[in-house]
Enzyme design. Sequence first.
Site, PDB file in Angstrom:
ATOM      1  N   ASP A  67       0.841  -1.180   0.185  1.00  0.00           N
ATOM      2  CA  ASP A  67      -0.140   0.019   0.080  1.00  0.00           C
ATOM      3  C   ASP A  67       0.811   1.305  -0.159  1.00  0.00           C
ATOM      4  O   ASP A  67       0.413   2.267  -0.481  1.00  0.00           O
ATOM      5  CB  ASP A  67      -1.094   0.025   1.017  1.00  0.00           C
ATOM      6  CG  ASP A  67      -0.384  -0.400   2.544  1.00  0.00           C
ATOM      7  OD1 ASP A  67       0.901  -0.445   2.702  1.00  0.00           O
ATOM      8  OD2 ASP A  67      -1.068  -0.229   3.480  1.00  0.00           O
ATOM      9  N   ASP A 504       3.602   1.978  13.210  1.00  0.00           N
ATOM     10  CA  ASP A 504       2.827   0.746  13.280  1.00  0.00           C
ATOM     11  C   ASP A 504       3.590  -0.576  14.119  1.00  0.00           C
ATOM     12  O   ASP A 504       3.105  -1.290  14.577  1.00  0.00           O
ATOM     13  CB  ASP A 504       2.354   0.281  11.864  1.00  0.00           C
ATOM     14  CG  ASP A 504       1.391   1.121  11.231  1.00  0.00           C
ATOM     15  OD1 ASP A 504       0.687   2.010  11.973  1.00  0.00           O
ATOM     16  OD2 ASP A 504       1.217   1.075  10.054  1.00  0.00           O
TER      17      ASP A 504
END
Length: 793
Positions: A67, A504
């Site tokens: 992504d 993350d």
Amino acid sequence: MRRRTFAASLGAAAALAAAVPSTAHAKSRGRCEDAYTWRNAVVNGGGYVPGIVFNETEADLIYARTDIGGLYRWQEATQTWKPLLDWVGWENWGYSGVVSVATDPVEPNRVYAAVGTYTNDWDPGSGAVVHSDDYGKTWGVAELPFKQGGNMPGRGMGERLAVDPADNAVVYLGAPNGNGLWRSRDHGRTWARVEEFPVTGTFVQDPSSDYSDDEQGVIWIDFDLVGGRIFVGVADPDDPLYVSEDRGATWQPVPGATAALGSADGNRTIPKQAAFDHENGHLFVVTGWDPGPYNGGPATGRGGSIQRLSLATGEWTDVTPSYNPIGTIPGFGGLTVDRRSPGTLMAATQNNWWPDEIVYRSTDSGATWQTSWDYVWDANWSWPPERTDRFTMDNTGSPWLTFGNADDGPAYAVKHGWMIDALAIDPHDSDRIMWGTGATIWGTERLTEWDAQGALVGWDDAAGRQVALPIEPFTVAVRVEGLEETAVQDIAALGGTVVTAMGDLGGFVHTDLDEASMMIRRPNWTSGRSVDFAGLNRDVIVGSGDVEGETDGHVGVSTDGGATWLTTTRLTGIAGGANGGTVAVSADGAVIVWTPGDGATAPVFSTDLGQTWSTVSGLPAGALVRADRAAAKRLYAYAAGAFYASSDGGRTFKSTGASGLPATGPVDFRAVPEKRGNLWLVGGEADALYGMWRSTDGGARWKRVRDFEEADAIGFGKGHGRHGHSAIYTSAKARGVRGIWRSTDEGQSWDRINDDAHQWAWTGKAVAGDPEVYGRVYIATNGRGLIYGDIAD
């Protein structure tokens, strides 16, 4: 333009041998005499892989899209992935978000990627389709008049790109936000909207959010190889599926599709993915109430279904699995069929957050299903039940996939995954499957052993309880080596050890750049934000990050060079979430100064490794603090164009009265290791003050470095020669050329050390040189991990 048919190309593949073009080192003054080699510090994955695509014609030709981290091609000989979009540069950084990939079944050397990271104003550029005729070695770019969302909701649906196997010069693209269906008739070089296609796909996940208010648009295109029809899935519960029987000249809604795929059951679902079983004449479609990848099913009712269309009769059949060990199936993500075993298909849940996702398998066209794991209840139906599995998860090579957790009953530390949209059985080998998750790629070459296992759970009449039936589990293991997709926020290069803060994932400590060694889990950062070390005592390292819950503080501390970590006290009034801010430690390691990321709290300092905090005097909220590397009592700060200095270990600061620094835009500054008061500052923004400045007196006076019209990150490494000044590295723009630049003479001259084949999109967060290896530089990327370069032998 040469056109070939799919049938004429089965078993054959054309391979071109063009090399990636590169440029000589650009320079500010003088010529760089050092060629560089570039590698990744190994994490293995670390981000979301929403698409894995096997070529239908050429064995072992596989692409994985990410992504934010570009596109990769599988290398069978080494069992690793090769990055293909490192040539994407600063100006077009959005091309690193890949919303779809298509590999040509007729001429397998051809590959296409639909690129563009955000459809909102986070990405100022429009989308594009990049095309290659040589397996991704070199690329052309076809710009589009609209944006695409490689990192937007729905990015795991599709594929939105598809090559027509009857005429491979024709490529289709599904677009979001009212842009409809597009088509190229010249191998992706030029594109035009298919005006005959009647709908645009108006489904919106969340109209109130700037991130989730996309109209999801045209989701996927697929081809009926037997009947010659083209099917197109649309994000519209009232109009979800269209077909063309004349090669795209006209389009009609598929009868019964709205009732099967869309709004008839009241859940208003959309057709997320599809797959053909050509031998049996079936089109399978998975639906969901949400485009994903984050949300599961609705609070009540079914979150999605699996529907089967008979291509011969037009009859729709609901073949949704009826069983989930934890109750209601939340919805589905990935879908795949076995080309070599008609009637065999698999699907994955999304998001079955606890205890794990479920992978379903059917060998009878969806009439019955088996699960990848199941519960085993005792006679009292006690909670939690035991769990039995068809396969074991081998995370060798990526030990961090436990995320610091231990097995907790049926919730294993190493999971099947989450956000499983990429699910693909090799069309050339029924034993091989790969699936992508929010962190890695899993795979096995023993898949068909599943079918010999039979049921997982039986019933013991005598004991009046369930029992796990004896099976021989096969192994599913990490298949992500070479694919590096972390977003690096900061770097601390200590010499022999490199510590990174990562979006993350929290943070990593690398003592070996070739191994995914240690993830920092105390504190348990959801995203790491900054790291620093004591310039005179490198054993003391600090970091800051976002945290959840009420236990961990935002700051972590190591006093043994990163081998172990301890958390600090949560500052009163600072909640978890995105408040990690930035942290600094004095050169002797005695004082930690932390700037919370809430934008409202003034910096605080600690003299007891973060167990207590006191407010710094003299600094505004949000001030960026850095420590002098050579003087223990000296720290510095910047805020809104003003520069500050402390001579008491960061307890109090006073303005230096400096002027001429950028007052807006992101700004960073760093201290030279061996010289007290020697500082370099970079940043600003376009159409305002933007560039690089240097101070040799602790920030009282600054001189602009005129070589650069823009500069965004700066760091220092081992100098050239025994007594040389530190080498300086920067991500900057000189004479219109963006790159990674190095100076070995205190900034008198600069050489670009990367080239046009190695740009890694956006590199403005952090750079750092190695203090012990001359020439080595570490580069933080936003999705391609930690890149490091060495002078070539």
